[in-house]
Design a protein around this motif. Sequence first.
Motif, PDB file in Angstrom:
ATOM      1  N   ARG A  13      34.801 105.836 -82.907  1.00 50.80           N
ATOM      2  CA  ARG A  13      33.441 106.149 -82.208  1.00 50.80           C
ATOM      3  C   ARG A  13      33.167 105.102 -81.334  1.00 50.80           C
ATOM      4  NH1 ARG A  13      29.145 109.577 -84.880  1.00 50.80           N
ATOM      5  NH2 ARG A  13      29.052 110.495 -82.982  1.00 50.80           N
ATOM      6  N   GLY A  14      32.629 105.744 -80.114  1.00 53.03           N
ATOM      7  CA  GLY A  14      32.178 104.522 -79.165  1.00 53.03           C
ATOM      8  C   GLY A  14      30.743 104.174 -79.564  1.00 53.03           C
ATOM      9  N   VAL A  15      30.388 103.206 -78.886  1.00 47.83           N
ATOM     10  CA  VAL A  15      28.894 102.646 -78.919  1.00 47.83           C
ATOM     11  C   VAL A  15      28.184 103.040 -77.658  1.00 47.83           C
ATOM     12  CG1 VAL A  15      27.347 100.799 -79.132  1.00 47.83           C
ATOM     13  CG2 VAL A  15      29.380 100.776 -80.481  1.00 47.83           C
ATOM     14  N   THR A  16      27.046 103.866 -77.816  1.00 48.25           N
ATOM     15  CA  THR A  16      26.259 104.335 -76.561  1.00 48.25           C
ATOM     16  C   THR A  16      25.620 102.975 -76.300  1.00 48.25           C
ATOM     17  OG1 THR A  16      26.373 106.441 -77.154  1.00 48.25           O
ATOM     18  CG2 THR A  16      24.769 105.806 -75.487  1.00 48.25           C
ATOM     19  N   GLY A  25      26.222 104.641 -71.028  1.00 47.94           N
ATOM     20  CA  GLY A  25      27.656 104.598 -71.160  1.00 47.94           C
ATOM     21  C   GLY A  25      28.130 104.255 -72.518  1.00 47.94           C
ATOM     22  N   GLU A  26      29.281 104.566 -72.742  1.00 45.23           N
ATOM     23  CA  GLU A  26      29.933 104.566 -74.013  1.00 45.23           C
ATOM     24  C   GLU A  26      31.146 103.283 -74.142  1.00 45.23           C
ATOM     25  OE1 GLU A  26      32.150 107.379 -77.664  1.00 45.23           O
ATOM     26  OE2 GLU A  26      30.519 108.132 -76.273  1.00 45.23           O
ATOM     27  N   ILE A  27      31.026 102.481 -74.930  1.00 43.61           N
ATOM     28  CA  ILE A  27      32.023 101.608 -74.917  1.00 43.61           C
ATOM     29  C   ILE A  27      32.685 101.372 -76.441  1.00 43.61           C
ATOM     30  CG2 ILE A  27      30.938 100.114 -73.150  1.00 43.61           C
ATOM     31  CD1 ILE A  27      30.194  98.166 -75.506  1.00 43.61           C
ATOM     32  N   ASP A  28      33.799 100.712 -76.545  1.00 44.59           N
ATOM     33  CA  ASP A  28      34.209 100.531 -77.622  1.00 44.59           C
ATOM     34  C   ASP A  28      33.559  99.794 -78.522  1.00 44.59           C
ATOM     35  OD1 ASP A  28      36.566  98.841 -79.502  1.00 44.59           O
ATOM     36  OD2 ASP A  28      37.349 100.766 -79.202  1.00 44.59           O
ATOM     37  N   LEU A  32      31.169  95.372 -77.700  1.00 46.48           N
ATOM     38  CA  LEU A  32      29.802  95.177 -77.670  1.00 46.48           C
ATOM     39  C   LEU A  32      29.067  93.790 -77.672  1.00 46.48           C
ATOM     40  CD1 LEU A  32      27.225  96.769 -77.949  1.00 46.48           C
ATOM     41  CD2 LEU A  32      27.326  96.370 -80.381  1.00 46.48           C
ATOM     42  N   ALA A  33      29.679  93.185 -78.064  1.00 50.01           N
ATOM     43  CA  ALA A  33      29.232  91.481 -77.759  1.00 50.01           C
ATOM     44  C   ALA A  33      29.219  91.049 -76.360  1.00 50.01           C
ATOM     45  CB  ALA A  33      29.863  90.485 -78.531  1.00 50.01           C
ATOM     46  N   GLU A  34      30.436  91.257 -75.650  1.00 50.53           N
ATOM     47  CA  GLU A  34      30.542  91.058 -74.206  1.00 50.53           C
ATOM     48  C   GLU A  34      29.632  91.852 -73.468  1.00 50.53           C
ATOM     49  OE1 GLU A  34      31.922  89.206 -70.792  1.00 50.53           O
ATOM     50  OE2 GLU A  34      32.194  88.698 -72.843  1.00 50.53           O
ATOM     51  N   ALA A  35      29.465  93.256 -73.876  1.00 50.06           N
ATOM     52  CA  ALA A  35      28.627  94.111 -72.997  1.00 50.06           C
ATOM     53  C   ALA A  35      27.095  93.568 -72.962  1.00 50.06           C
ATOM     54  CB  ALA A  35      28.674  95.524 -73.582  1.00 50.06           C
ATOM     55  N   GLU A  36      26.668  92.989 -74.319  1.00 50.89           N
ATOM     56  CA  GLU A  36      25.478  92.508 -74.386  1.00 50.89           C
ATOM     57  C   GLU A  36      25.240  91.084 -73.793  1.00 50.89           C
ATOM     58  OE1 GLU A  36      23.741  94.260 -78.699  1.00 50.89           O
ATOM     59  OE2 GLU A  36      25.190  92.297 -78.702  1.00 50.89           O
ATOM     60  N   ARG A  37      26.432  90.392 -73.734  1.00 49.15           N
ATOM     61  CA  ARG A  37      26.112  89.056 -72.823  1.00 49.15           C
ATOM     62  C   ARG A  37      25.951  89.573 -71.207  1.00 49.15           C
ATOM     63  NH1 ARG A  37      29.814  87.270 -76.809  1.00 49.15           N
ATOM     64  NH2 ARG A  37      31.760  87.891 -75.669  1.00 49.15           N
ATOM     65  N   TYR A  40      23.792  94.670 -71.015  1.00 49.72           N
ATOM     66  CA  TYR A  40      23.726  95.994 -71.558  1.00 49.72           C
ATOM     67  C   TYR A  40      23.022  95.690 -72.902  1.00 49.72           C
ATOM     68  CZ  TYR A  40      27.150  97.931 -68.312  1.00 49.72           C
ATOM     69  OH  TYR A  40      27.701  98.259 -67.122  1.00 49.72           O
ATOM     70  N   ARG A  41      22.523  96.873 -73.614  1.00 43.24           N
ATOM     71  CA  ARG A  41      21.998  97.017 -74.961  1.00 43.24           C
ATOM     72  C   ARG A  41      22.397  98.202 -75.529  1.00 43.24           C
ATOM     73  NH1 ARG A  41      17.688 100.307 -74.780  1.00 43.24           N
ATOM     74  NH2 ARG A  41      16.768 100.600 -72.693  1.00 43.24           N
ATOM     75  N   VAL A  42      22.202  98.252 -76.882  1.00 45.83           N
ATOM     76  CA  VAL A  42      22.514  99.572 -77.550  1.00 45.83           C
ATOM     77  C   VAL A  42      21.523 100.440 -77.212  1.00 45.83           C
ATOM     78  CG1 VAL A  42      22.946 100.436 -79.851  1.00 45.83           C
ATOM     79  CG2 VAL A  42      23.911  98.301 -79.327  1.00 45.83           C
ATOM     80  N   ALA A  43      21.915 101.771 -77.162  1.00 43.37           N
ATOM     81  CA  ALA A  43      20.980 102.833 -76.664  1.00 43.37           C
ATOM     82  C   ALA A  43      20.012 103.092 -77.930  1.00 43.37           C
ATOM     83  CB  ALA A  43      21.747 104.093 -76.239  1.00 43.37           C
ATOM     84  N   SER A  44      18.796 103.444 -77.914  1.00 42.89           N
ATOM     85  CA  SER A  44      17.744 103.690 -78.850  1.00 42.89           C
ATOM     86  C   SER A  44      17.992 105.186 -78.818  1.00 42.89           C
ATOM     87  CB  SER A  44      16.449 103.100 -78.751  1.00 42.89           C
ATOM     88  OG  SER A  44      15.858 103.767 -77.559  1.00 42.89           O
TER      89      SER A  44
END
Length: 88
Positions: A13-16, A25-28, A32-37, A40-44
């Motif tokens: 399941r992806g992380v929104t 968006g949805e990522i693997d 996540l760590a790279e996206a946060e750098r 991006y942030r995890v959707a609430s």
Amino acid sequence: MGAPASPAPAPVRGVTVVDAAGRLGEIDPSELAEAEREGYRVASSADLEAARQARYGGLGGAAAATGLGALRGATVGLSDAAITALGG
């Protein structure tokens, strides 16, 4: 006869996530760590609700949401994957 085939692994399941402009968006999960750098942030749940309201708000949206809910139930959720694959 050969050995029985191994069952297919369960899909990941992806992380929104949300970008700086508020787009979802949805990522693997492994990304996540790279996206946060990258900002991006995890959707609430509030982000997800706002997106749902934007897409299905109002009377017409309520009818669309009801129809998609019925389709989801009839296809045991497979319609979600098909709609996403078609860009919906």
